[in-house]
Design an enzyme around this catalytic site. Structure first.
Site, PDB file in Angstrom:
ATOM      1  N   PHE A   1       0.734  -1.146  -0.082  1.00 47.10           N
ATOM      2  CA  PHE A   1       0.020  -0.165   0.080  1.00 47.10           C
ATOM      3  C   PHE A   1       0.835   1.318   0.044  1.00 47.10           C
ATOM      4  O   PHE A   1       1.780   1.347   0.607  1.00 47.10           O
ATOM      5  CB  PHE A   1      -1.084  -0.145   1.202  1.00 47.10           C
ATOM      6  CG  PHE A   1      -1.463   1.343   1.242  1.00 47.10           C
ATOM      7  CD1 PHE A   1      -2.665   1.873   0.603  1.00 47.10           C
ATOM      8  CD2 PHE A   1      -1.213   2.130   2.527  1.00 47.10           C
ATOM      9  CE1 PHE A   1      -3.376   3.223   0.644  1.00 47.10           C
ATOM     10  CE2 PHE A   1      -1.730   3.511   2.797  1.00 47.10           C
ATOM     11  CZ  PHE A   1      -2.768   3.635   1.895  1.00 47.10           C
TER      12      PHE A   1
ATOM     13  N   ILE B   1       0.246   5.799  -0.333  1.00 49.00           N
ATOM     14  CA  ILE B   1      -0.655   6.753  -0.566  1.00 49.00           C
ATOM     15  C   ILE B   1       0.374   8.190  -0.690  1.00 49.00           C
ATOM     16  O   ILE B   1       1.407   8.001  -0.186  1.00 49.00           O
ATOM     17  CB  ILE B   1      -1.327   6.867   0.921  1.00 49.00           C
ATOM     18  CG1 ILE B   1      -2.418   8.170   0.584  1.00 49.00           C
ATOM     19  CG2 ILE B   1      -0.650   7.303   1.952  1.00 49.00           C
ATOM     20  CD1 ILE B   1      -3.526   7.767   1.815  1.00 49.00           C
TER      21      ILE B   1
ATOM     22  N   ILE C   1      -0.386  12.301  -0.584  1.00 48.92           N
ATOM     23  CA  ILE C   1      -1.285  13.525  -0.265  1.00 48.92           C
ATOM     24  C   ILE C   1      -0.597  14.748  -0.302  1.00 48.92           C
ATOM     25  O   ILE C   1       0.566  14.988   0.131  1.00 48.92           O
ATOM     26  CB  ILE C   1      -1.917  13.590   1.162  1.00 48.92           C
ATOM     27  CG1 ILE C   1      -2.607  12.156   1.410  1.00 48.92           C
ATOM     28  CG2 ILE C   1      -2.956  14.579   1.398  1.00 48.92           C
ATOM     29  CD1 ILE C   1      -4.064  12.232   0.896  1.00 48.92           C
TER      30      ILE C   1
ATOM     31  N   GLN D   1      -3.523  17.914   3.476  1.00 50.03           N
ATOM     32  CA  GLN D   1      -2.937  17.424   4.755  1.00 50.03           C
ATOM     33  C   GLN D   1      -3.528  18.008   5.780  1.00 50.03           C
ATOM     34  O   GLN D   1      -3.955  19.130   5.712  1.00 50.03           O
ATOM     35  CB  GLN D   1      -1.329  17.534   4.487  1.00 50.03           C
ATOM     36  CG  GLN D   1      -0.753  17.047   3.620  1.00 50.03           C
ATOM     37  CD  GLN D   1       0.648  17.410   3.118  1.00 50.03           C
ATOM     38  OE1 GLN D   1       1.034  18.153   4.028  1.00 50.03           O
ATOM     39  NE2 GLN D   1       1.431  16.708   2.263  1.00 50.03           N
TER      40      GLN D   1
ATOM     41  N   GLY E   1      -7.298  14.619   8.095  1.00 52.65           N
ATOM     42  CA  GLY E   1      -7.814  13.218   8.396  1.00 52.65           C
ATOM     43  C   GLY E   1      -8.083  12.690   6.948  1.00 52.65           C
ATOM     44  O   GLY E   1      -8.607  11.544   6.822  1.00 52.65           O
TER      45      GLY E   1
ATOM     46  N   ASN F   1       8.839  10.694   9.114  1.00 50.65           N
ATOM     47  CA  ASN F   1       7.437  11.007   8.784  1.00 50.65           C
ATOM     48  C   ASN F   1       6.434  10.470   9.860  1.00 50.65           C
ATOM     49  O   ASN F   1       5.866   9.394   9.703  1.00 50.65           O
ATOM     50  CB  ASN F   1       7.341  10.336   7.646  1.00 50.65           C
ATOM     51  CG  ASN F   1       6.083  10.831   6.551  1.00 50.65           C
ATOM     52  OD1 ASN F   1       5.315  11.656   7.430  1.00 50.65           O
ATOM     53  ND2 ASN F   1       5.667  10.525   5.605  1.00 50.65           N
ATOM     54  N   PRO F   2       6.589  10.769  10.980  1.00 53.10           N
ATOM     55  CA  PRO F   2       5.764  10.378  12.277  1.00 53.10           C
ATOM     56  C   PRO F   2       4.318  10.660  11.959  1.00 53.10           C
ATOM     57  O   PRO F   2       3.366   9.885  12.297  1.00 53.10           O
ATOM     58  CB  PRO F   2       6.159  11.036  13.294  1.00 53.10           C
ATOM     59  CG  PRO F   2       6.898  12.321  12.880  1.00 53.10           C
ATOM     60  CD  PRO F   2       7.473  11.884  11.735  1.00 53.10           C
TER      61      PRO F   2
ATOM     62  N   ALA G   1       2.640  10.355   9.124  1.00 52.22           N
ATOM     63  CA  ALA G   1       1.982   9.170   8.198  1.00 52.22           C
ATOM     64  C   ALA G   1       1.948   7.850   9.062  1.00 52.22           C
ATOM     65  O   ALA G   1       1.095   7.241   8.933  1.00 52.22           O
ATOM     66  CB  ALA G   1       2.962   8.970   7.081  1.00 52.22           C
TER      67      ALA G   1
ATOM     68  N   TYR H   1      -1.244   5.570   9.739  1.00 54.73           N
ATOM     69  CA  TYR H   1      -1.263   4.201   9.306  1.00 54.73           C
ATOM     70  C   TYR H   1      -1.672   3.383  10.632  1.00 54.73           C
ATOM     71  O   TYR H   1      -2.453   2.277  10.722  1.00 54.73           O
ATOM     72  CB  TYR H   1       0.057   3.509   8.946  1.00 54.73           C
ATOM     73  CG  TYR H   1       0.657   4.264   7.558  1.00 54.73           C
ATOM     74  CD1 TYR H   1      -0.214   4.912   6.640  1.00 54.73           C
ATOM     75  CD2 TYR H   1       1.807   4.785   7.369  1.00 54.73           C
ATOM     76  CE1 TYR H   1       0.121   5.255   5.421  1.00 54.73           C
ATOM     77  CE2 TYR H   1       2.602   5.258   6.378  1.00 54.73           C
ATOM     78  CZ  TYR H   1       1.617   5.614   5.319  1.00 54.73           C
ATOM     79  OH  TYR H   1       1.845   6.300   4.389  1.00 54.73           O
TER      80      TYR H   1
END
Length: 200
Positions: free
Chosen positions: A109, A111, A113, A118, A121, A151-152, A154, A158
């Site tokens: 997966f 993604i 954005i 951003q 949600g 990238n905390p 993201a 997840y």
């Protein structure tokens, strides 16, 4: 069992904030803007040096990406969907299930954005929608991803959708003078069946 997953169907998935749908030509400008954004490029590991300047427009890249997105609807082994912000109707990114492994019933997966989508949600909801489709309609067993240590935001999105960390790919990205780890995360069909993307 897993070999029967039908990726030829490109659905429209509706949430409260986002609509996941096949790409249309009008989406290309938003995708290009996201791909040229310095922060997006850093967080996705697309660059190795810091830059605050957007990537200049390149007509050849524009043509290549236009051709790429024009063929997403005909791919038999992956699912690429545009993420549209319901509030504006505009494309803000993409959600993708790729690297289909029919023998193991698994997919990767990813993604993307852009800045316009951003902090509201939209990414978490888009993740839940496409992951739910992967398990409930495609019959997948496992969906995995990698997220870089810098990238905390993201990673938290997840985790909110039910992904769990599995391990660390040590120093898998060179960024400037640093080596950045990536965390491998996954979610299994039985976990999805328990919480449907809303773990306790």
């Amino acid at each position: 069992m897993f070999e029967s997953a039908d990726f030829s169907i490109k659905p429209t998935l509706t949430g409260a904030k986002v609509l996941l749908r096949p790409f249309i030509p009008e989406d290309l400008d938003a995708i290009l803007a996201a791909l040229r954004d310095p922060d997006v490029r850093r967080l996705t590991g697309s660059v190795h040096e810091e830059s605050t300047e957007p990537v200049p427009e390149d007509p050849a890249e524009h043509e290549r990406l236009r051709d790429w997105y024009a063929t997403r609807e005909t791919q038999p082994d992956r699912l690429d969907l545009a993420i549209a912000d319901i509030a504006t109707g505009r494309c803000v990114g993409e959600a993708v299930l790729n690297r289909w492994d029919p023998g193991n019933g698994s997919c990767n997966f990813r993604i993307l954005i852009g800045p316009d989508g951003q902090g509201r949600g939209l990414g978490t909801e888009a993740t839940r929608l496409i992951v739910g489709y992967g398990f409930e309609k495609l019959g997948l067993h496992r969906i995995s991803l990698e997220v870089y240590a810098f990238n905390p935001r993201a990673r938290r999105a997840y985790e909110k959708a039910g992904f769990r960390p599995e391990g660390v790919l040590r120093e898998s990205l060179r960024y400037g003078d640093e080596w950045i780890d990536a965390t491998v995360m996954s979610i299994l069909s039985r976990e999805w069946a328990e919480h449907h993307g809303h773990p306790a």
